[in-house]
Design a protein around this motif. Structure first.
Motif, mmCIF file in Angstrom:
data_model
loop_
_atom_site.group_PDB
_atom_site.id
_atom_site.type_symbol
_atom_site.label_atom_id
_atom_site.label_comp_id
_atom_site.label_asym_id
_atom_site.label_seq_id
_atom_site.Cartn_x
_atom_site.Cartn_y
_atom_site.Cartn_z
ATOM 1 N N ASP A 107 -108.694 39.486 13.540
ATOM 2 C CA ASP A 107 -109.252 38.991 12.293
ATOM 3 C C ASP A 107 -109.282 37.460 12.256
ATOM 4 O OD1 ASP A 107 -110.296 38.767 9.796
ATOM 5 O OD2 ASP A 107 -108.701 39.860 8.771
ATOM 6 N N ILE A 108 -110.211 36.886 12.990
ATOM 7 C CA ILE A 108 -110.367 35.438 13.030
ATOM 8 C C ILE A 108 -110.787 34.913 11.659
ATOM 9 C CG2 ILE A 108 -111.734 33.558 14.051
ATOM 10 C CD1 ILE A 108 -109.617 34.709 15.937
ATOM 11 N N GLU A 109 -111.614 35.678 10.943
ATOM 12 C CA GLU A 109 -112.063 35.245 9.615
ATOM 13 C C GLU A 109 -110.871 34.986 8.697
ATOM 14 O OE1 GLU A 109 -113.380 37.820 11.263
ATOM 15 O OE2 GLU A 109 -115.557 37.576 11.238
ATOM 16 N N ALA A 110 -109.878 35.868 8.707
ATOM 17 C CA ALA A 110 -108.701 35.695 7.851
ATOM 18 C C ALA A 110 -107.912 34.456 8.262
ATOM 19 C CB ALA A 110 -107.808 36.935 7.901
ATOM 20 N N ALA A 111 -107.820 34.195 9.553
ATOM 21 C CA ALA A 111 -107.092 33.013 10.031
ATOM 22 C C ALA A 111 -107.812 31.732 9.612
ATOM 23 C CB ALA A 111 -106.928 33.077 11.547
ATOM 24 N N VAL A 112 -109.134 31.717 9.715
ATOM 25 C CA VAL A 112 -109.905 30.548 9.277
ATOM 26 C C VAL A 112 -109.754 30.370 7.772
ATOM 27 C CG1 VAL A 112 -112.238 29.586 9.016
ATOM 28 C CG2 VAL A 112 -111.559 30.627 11.189
ATOM 29 N N GLU A 113 -109.827 31.452 7.023
ATOM 30 C CA GLU A 113 -109.682 31.384 5.566
ATOM 31 C C GLU A 113 -108.311 30.820 5.173
ATOM 32 O OE1 GLU A 113 -110.598 31.391 1.645
ATOM 33 O OE2 GLU A 113 -111.961 31.700 3.329
ATOM 34 N N LYS A 114 -107.268 31.201 5.903
ATOM 35 C CA LYS A 114 -105.924 30.680 5.627
ATOM 36 C C LYS A 114 -105.895 29.162 5.827
ATOM 37 C CE LYS A 114 -101.097 31.220 6.979
ATOM 38 N NZ LYS A 114 -100.157 31.890 7.867
ATOM 39 N N ALA A 115 -106.537 28.676 6.902
ATOM 40 C CA ALA A 115 -106.594 27.235 7.163
ATOM 41 C C ALA A 115 -107.403 26.528 6.076
ATOM 42 C CB ALA A 115 -107.197 26.974 8.542
ATOM 43 N N VAL A 116 -108.513 27.133 5.653
ATOM 44 C CA VAL A 116 -109.346 26.546 4.598
ATOM 45 C C VAL A 116 -108.558 26.464 3.294
ATOM 46 C CG1 VAL A 116 -111.395 26.935 3.168
ATOM 47 C CG2 VAL A 116 -111.552 27.141 5.659
ATOM 48 N N LYS A 117 -107.806 27.500 2.960
ATOM 49 C CA LYS A 117 -106.991 27.473 1.739
ATOM 50 C C LYS A 117 -105.921 26.389 1.806
ATOM 51 C CE LYS A 117 -107.643 32.198 0.203
ATOM 52 N NZ LYS A 117 -107.056 33.525 0.027
#
Length: 163
Positions: A107-117
């Motif tokens: 789940d790369i999308e979730a990892a990117v979203e965590k960084a964005v948050k």
């Protein structure tokens, strides 16, 4: 210069064995604490060491911190303040540096979203297959300090795929 008696060549230099590569990221003066907090929030980094500048006084504007050492997975990164009078090997932050964090997570999308948050800015949609640098899935974002990060889940090897 001494030469080897058998073939006239110079003797070989002693071999140096390296034990680790520790990238050092320079951020705008007095932002090390913010950067460490970002990397903890975005990646779950662990701070393992902090080195203060013994020549700085608490009432001076310039940073007191020479570096903070953080662990990301099995890698270590040094985060340092960049000041005008610094003896740093660079004089500007965010100069063409890209880090690739490899993961086994899908789940790369979730990892990117965590960084964005945590304060990063996504630079593109997650790419997959031939469009990804590792042949798997890659997310790309820029952290608040100008560093570009690639989050990469490499393609499964043929041996890893069930028949």
């Amino acid at each position: 210069m001494a030469t080897d008696a058998t073939n006239g060549a110079a003797p070989a230099a002693p071999q140096v064995t390296f034990t680790a590569l520790k990238p050092q990221v320079f951020v705008e003066a007095s932002k090390v604490n913010d950067a460490v907090a970002f990397y903890k929030a975005a990646f779950g980094a662990e701070e393992v060491n902090r080195v203060s500048n013994p020549k700085r006084k608490a009432d001076q504007e310039l940073p007191l911190l020479l570096s903070a050492e953080i662990k990301l997975g099995s890698s270590t990164i040094l985060i340092s303040d960049l000041a005008d009078d610094s003896t740093a090997p660079v004089k500007a932050s965010g100069t063409g540096l890209v880090f690739c964090l490899e993961t086994e997570e899908e789940d790369i999308e979730a990892a990117v979203e965590k960084a964005v948050k945590a304060g990063a800015v996504a630079e593109s949609e997650v790419t997959e297959g031939d469009g990804a640098c590792c042949g798997g899935r890659v997310g790309k974002f820029k952290d608040p300090y100008g560093i570009v990060w690639l989050l990469c889940a490499p393609a499964k090897k043929c041996a890893d795929v069930e028949a």
